[in-house]
Write a protein that holds these residues in place. Sequence first.
Motif, short mmCIF file in Angstrom:
data_model
loop_
_atom_site.label_atom_id
_atom_site.label_comp_id
_atom_site.label_asym_id
_atom_site.label_seq_id
_atom_site.Cartn_x
_atom_site.Cartn_y
_atom_site.Cartn_z
N GLU A 1 0.75 -1.28 -0.03
CA GLU A 1 -0.22 0.10 -0.19
C GLU A 1 1.07 1.60 0.12
O GLU A 1 1.95 1.09 0.24
CB GLU A 1 -1.13 0.08 1.33
CG GLU A 1 -1.86 -1.17 1.28
CD GLU A 1 -3.03 -0.85 2.14
OE1 GLU A 1 -4.39 -0.89 2.13
OE2 GLU A 1 -1.68 -0.89 3.43
N TRP A 2 0.35 2.72 -0.34
CA TRP A 2 1.07 3.37 -0.50
C TRP A 2 0.27 4.67 -0.34
O TRP A 2 -0.84 4.95 -0.44
CB TRP A 2 1.39 3.78 -1.99
CG TRP A 2 1.32 3.40 -3.32
CD1 TRP A 2 0.48 2.85 -4.06
CD2 TRP A 2 0.31 5.52 -3.86
NE1 TRP A 2 -0.82 3.23 -4.87
CE2 TRP A 2 -0.16 5.15 -4.83
CE3 TRP A 2 0.00 6.20 -3.47
CZ2 TRP A 2 -0.88 6.20 -4.96
CZ3 TRP A 2 0.03 7.49 -4.14
CH2 TRP A 2 -0.79 7.03 -5.40
N ILE A 3 0.84 5.80 0.02
CA ILE A 3 -0.17 7.45 0.09
C ILE A 3 0.89 8.14 0.56
O ILE A 3 2.47 7.67 0.70
CB ILE A 3 -0.74 6.89 1.38
CG1 ILE A 3 -1.46 8.21 2.00
CG2 ILE A 3 0.36 7.24 2.56
CD1 ILE A 3 -2.54 8.93 3.37
N LEU A 4 0.68 9.13 -0.14
CA LEU A 4 1.94 10.19 -0.71
C LEU A 4 0.70 11.84 -0.16
O LEU A 4 -0.26 11.60 -1.11
CB LEU A 4 2.35 10.47 -1.89
CG LEU A 4 3.53 12.51 -2.69
CD1 LEU A 4 3.63 11.58 -0.87
CD2 LEU A 4 3.36 11.86 -3.97
N LEU A 5 1.05 12.29 1.40
CA LEU A 5 -0.12 13.20 1.47
C LEU A 5 0.57 14.55 0.67
O LEU A 5 1.48 14.83 0.78
CB LEU A 5 0.01 13.33 2.82
CG LEU A 5 -0.97 14.26 3.86
CD1 LEU A 5 -1.92 13.33 3.80
CD2 LEU A 5 -0.12 14.26 4.89
#
Length: 375
Positions: free
Chosen positions: A271-275
């Motif tokens: 999973e990934w996230i870039l706020l």
Amino acid sequence: MPCVSTALIIGGGIAGLSAAVALARVGVRCEVVELADSPAGASIGLSGRVPEALDELGVYDALYAVSTRFDADTTAVSQRDSTGRILSAGPQRPQWPGAKTAIGVHRPVLLQILEDTAQELGVKVFKGVTADTSEEDDDGVAVTMTDGRQARYDLVVGADGIGSRTRAQLFPDGPKPTYAGQFSLRWMLPSAPVDGEGWYRGPVGRVGFYHLPQDLVYIPAVVDVPERARMSDQEVYSLFARLLDSYTAPAMVELRSRLTPDADLIGRPFEWILLPAPWHRGRTLLIGDAAHATTAHMGMGGGMAIEDAVVLAQCIAAAPTLAAAFDAFMTRRFARVSTVVETSVAMSRLELDDAPPAENMALASAAFKILGQPY
């Protein structure tokens, strides 16, 4: 003098403990709260400028002594086909005068060295507890912990991982982690050495391995799994067995012979996230996976968390106000970590599309060139 005197760090993983060490070294009194009672995990590679950040933290020499060293001619990143034939030496990584050697270290060892160093610097580490509620005013943040303890801080650092509760509280309408369509499998094998370390690509997925000084073989793998799912230990074992069965390379055949149902396996969805910037609100800032979790295709997620910690301390030490420190931090960090997240996700998509390995290597090489610049 730093622009703050006290800090609470929520999360005692790589990001949180690195931040505690870095901030303590510039004169900030720190407390760390961590729900887990003991460190866990497999191995982690620390390359590029990250060894310099570890040196700035004062832990590189201790880690070097208990790590696998990845010299310029290492075979650990080589690329092979399912029969064991070498396809390439891996992505090109920039070199510069005085560059420190990249290392691979067992994650619990890394965490223990960071925790010991933090405590030597006066950091208080509380296990089995985290922040419950907080209330900010002009003078600081009043925090109540899950064990009922209350305290005030000038700065709060959210370093509580991809599932960050701190992020959800700060940015309730912000993005959520995205499933990349692949599973990460990891195996820590207590074993004699196996010849042929490096990465192998086959019809089911890719798998690699390298050796650690503690008589361990670290074996990471990546397998396409269209739908995100929670896998039981038996399902993880079966998937790993099917992956190794798809290879005829001697090293993979040898590893398959050592795989048993009680093997120390970890299976997690990528999973990934870039706020989006900024990663702060009021006196609270997010770092590490809480702000920019990535798939492991570049092997730089933990390294970016360590860099975050070092840069945060530099900004806190140099800026006249906390707001100015946060602005400086975001200016230095956002583009750099975006390169890692976006490149890693692009590499994952190329694998899902069964693109030629050379396309992945080209993407990684271009990103590593950027990461070769000072943080």
